[in-house]
Write a protein that holds these residues in place. Sequence first.
Motif, PDB file in Angstrom:
ATOM      1  N   UNK A  15      43.497  48.783  42.883  1.00 16.76           N
ATOM      2  CA  UNK A  15      42.957  49.852  43.726  1.00 16.76           C
ATOM      3  C   UNK A  15      42.200  49.302  44.926  1.00 16.76           C
ATOM      4  N   UNK A  16      41.832  48.027  44.903  1.00 17.19           N
ATOM      5  CA  UNK A  16      41.115  47.429  46.031  1.00 17.19           C
ATOM      6  C   UNK A  16      42.054  46.824  47.061  1.00 17.19           C
ATOM      7  N   UNK A  49      44.276  37.115  43.798  1.00 11.60           N
ATOM      8  CA  UNK A  49      43.554  38.392  43.820  1.00 11.60           C
ATOM      9  C   UNK A  49      43.282  38.742  45.274  1.00 11.60           C
ATOM     10  N   UNK A  50      43.683  39.946  45.660  1.00 12.71           N
ATOM     11  CA  UNK A  50      43.478  40.418  47.040  1.00 12.71           C
ATOM     12  C   UNK A  50      42.520  41.608  47.011  1.00 12.71           C
ATOM     13  N   UNK A  51      41.469  41.528  47.835  1.00  9.90           N
ATOM     14  CA  UNK A  51      40.432  42.561  47.883  1.00  9.90           C
ATOM     15  C   UNK A  51      40.268  42.989  49.334  1.00  9.90           C
ATOM     16  N   UNK A  52      40.358  44.289  49.583  1.00  8.71           N
ATOM     17  CA  UNK A  52      40.166  44.856  50.923  1.00  8.71           C
ATOM     18  C   UNK A  52      38.897  45.690  51.020  1.00  8.71           C
ATOM     19  N   UNK A  53      38.050  45.609  50.003  1.00 10.34           N
ATOM     20  CA  UNK A  53      36.794  46.349  50.007  1.00 10.34           C
ATOM     21  C   UNK A  53      35.635  45.379  49.925  1.00 10.34           C
ATOM     22  N   UNK A  54      34.526  45.795  50.479  1.00  7.12           N
ATOM     23  CA  UNK A  54      33.338  44.950  50.462  1.00  7.12           C
ATOM     24  C   UNK A  54      32.660  45.052  49.103  1.00  7.12           C
ATOM     25  N   UNK A  55      32.249  43.910  48.569  1.00  8.96           N
ATOM     26  CA  UNK A  55      31.514  43.881  47.301  1.00  8.96           C
ATOM     27  C   UNK A  55      30.300  42.989  47.493  1.00  8.96           C
ATOM     28  N   UNK A  56      29.154  43.457  46.982  1.00  5.67           N
ATOM     29  CA  UNK A  56      27.889  42.773  47.229  1.00  5.67           C
ATOM     30  C   UNK A  56      27.560  41.731  46.171  1.00  5.67           C
TER      31      UNK A  56
END
Length: 732
Positions: A15-16, A49-56
């Motif tokens: 989903x990211x 792993x591909x991430x298109x959302x910001x994570x803190x």
Amino acid sequence: MAKPISNYVTFLAGEECLYSVIKRSAHSLGWKVVGEEESDRVKRDCHVIWVDKSFANDKRFVSIQPWQRINHFPGMTNICRKVRLAQSLELMKKKFPREYSFFPTTYVLPLHLSSFRSLFQNDGQSMNTFIIKPDGSAQGKGIFLTKRIHDVENLSTICVAQQYIRNPLLIEKKKFDLRIYVLVTSCCPLRIYLFRDGLVRMCTEEYKHPNDKNIRQKCMHLTNYSINKRSDKYQRDEKETLPSNTGNKRTISWLLDWLKKERGELAANELWDKIADICVMTILSILPTLRREYDSVFGKTRLQPQEQQPTNTSSSGSRDSNSSFEKSRCFELLGVDIMIDTKLNPILIEVNHLPSWATDSPIDEFIKSRVIVQALSVINVKSHEKRAYERARRKQSRLRLRKRRQSVDDLDQHDNDKFPSVQNEPPATTKRQPVFVSNSAERKIRSIYEKYAPEKLPHVKDLLIKYRGYEEWLAMKVEEKYTQVNDDSSGSSSCSDEESESTTTEEDDDDDDLIEESERAVLLEEDRILEDYDRIYPPKEKGCISRSRYKEMERYVTEKDEERQRRLTCPLHEMRSNNNGQAENEFGVRGNLNRGDGWIGGNVHVRQNKQETKVFAPPTKQQIEFASRLYLGFSVEDTEVTTRSVKRKSRLLHHNLIDEEDMDNPFYRLIDRVRQAKETSKQTRGRAERRLSCRSGKGAASSLRHQNLDLELEVPTVKIKPQRNAFLPKRI
């Protein structure tokens, strides 16, 4: 029959993962795309792993294993946030003002509100125009232009303020900016690649200098695609396959061809070289922070160097098996926004670590698909790396257990040999292969032997075993031995040869400093895969900034980062390091006072110069003999130590055990005189006590007591007049 999923390179597109072009790129490489509907175990074991959302938080990074890859670096947000980017570049601008002039002066509001207010007149107006950007905004949200200080005095969020560029380069009378794609494949060592193409994003309104009438027209002053695509004047590409370069979004290759016609080929090439230098210098400004955060996240799960066998075949095999796990677990595709003025000077606008990969037009598909496919290909992930890593980890645990058992056996053997002979040489310990050897010292010794004494290469392992624990000292001595000989031989050469070869040696030294021998194969492989990318660090060709200048920038930012870390981690009462060459202060310590000279009671902190760490040499045979004598309780100078004297106690304290042959010892005579003096005083005290008791028995003491009691003393009497009570009433 379909292959099992373990034989594929799995790509997590949950989903990211927001864009379809990324999934299509993974499919084109033959990878297995894992969606959100798969089980948690399958998603946890994916290779990429591909991430298109910001994570803190760092929980996602901590779960990454050595055989996995993720498309973000921990700590890259230090240049993607506008405030941190400004702070990093301003720090570098103090030391390198000419190189770091590509970024306009930035004010962080409301932190620098007082200094920013000084740019305005008394009535709160200014002749210049300033652009205000929120720190964490994207897609042009919250950005506005102003000439009044009243607009920024009550900001609800942290913002940055910059002077607006009044003379931008125009295409068809419209303002534009460039979206540059930069690929970072590793941070230690740093490797940066620049995509040769990109996007030119144009405004929809013709540009005019900002005034009170048009200062609120975003489609005239802001080049963001998310703002201009809503305008009725926005023009899209007409063709469906290849970009036509006629709308409001065009390619950088078209722009460079246009500049070659308008300004000349030399100016266009120089502009592209300046853009490459901007990308390198921007990442160099946070390089120590990038490396420190990477090591803090992934350093604990890194495999330790394994035991190497003496044969060449086994050692090379173990090195090849561990080489895949030493690769970078992260890679990053950055979107760098650049604006150009009329003098063809590139200006950095911002850096995006989450660029948009949407393909709304054929030009987006043409550019972004090549960027992503080649970036995924260069990470060089294999389907069997997970199994190889698990085998290597089990092997390392067995080696660690074997080492622990071997240390217990050595302790038992040491307990059996309680009294070794100190006259002879101490017993030699059994030689065993070291599990953990200093790889840097071994590489250094091997490189020196390969250059000066190749016949000694087979004996390197024996030397490291003999001087185990002192590998750095051994490498230092080997370097001193052979480099001095080399310096003497080179000093005898003529001066003309030195002058003729000076330029070539400097370039070779720069190549050796920037690119190590072990990295050359990796760089060549990445250059082969990245067909549409240019390697900009380590630089392949000479650009506007020299390689030595890049190294100087890297050293400076490293020193500043170490100084900042010392201030944050060291307690105030400890001595802090400072620059060398300072005179001694009134407290007798070289350095500056930390809190000024006004502290009372000795509570003054002093910054002390940092001393170099000393490399300890191994103990000599004589030092081992002296240590054995001291361990047995004898003096270092006493060389006549026998088994008979070992079994006796100390000859000085317990003098009852001293033989008659040692009666000439002056210490023994001194102890004897002290003992006789004590006995004489004891006898004298006893005689005095007996004499006193005899007198008391004859009545002398009692008569004296009676005489003292029969004395008559005349005590004077004093009459005391009674006092009246002060609380009673006075009689009249």
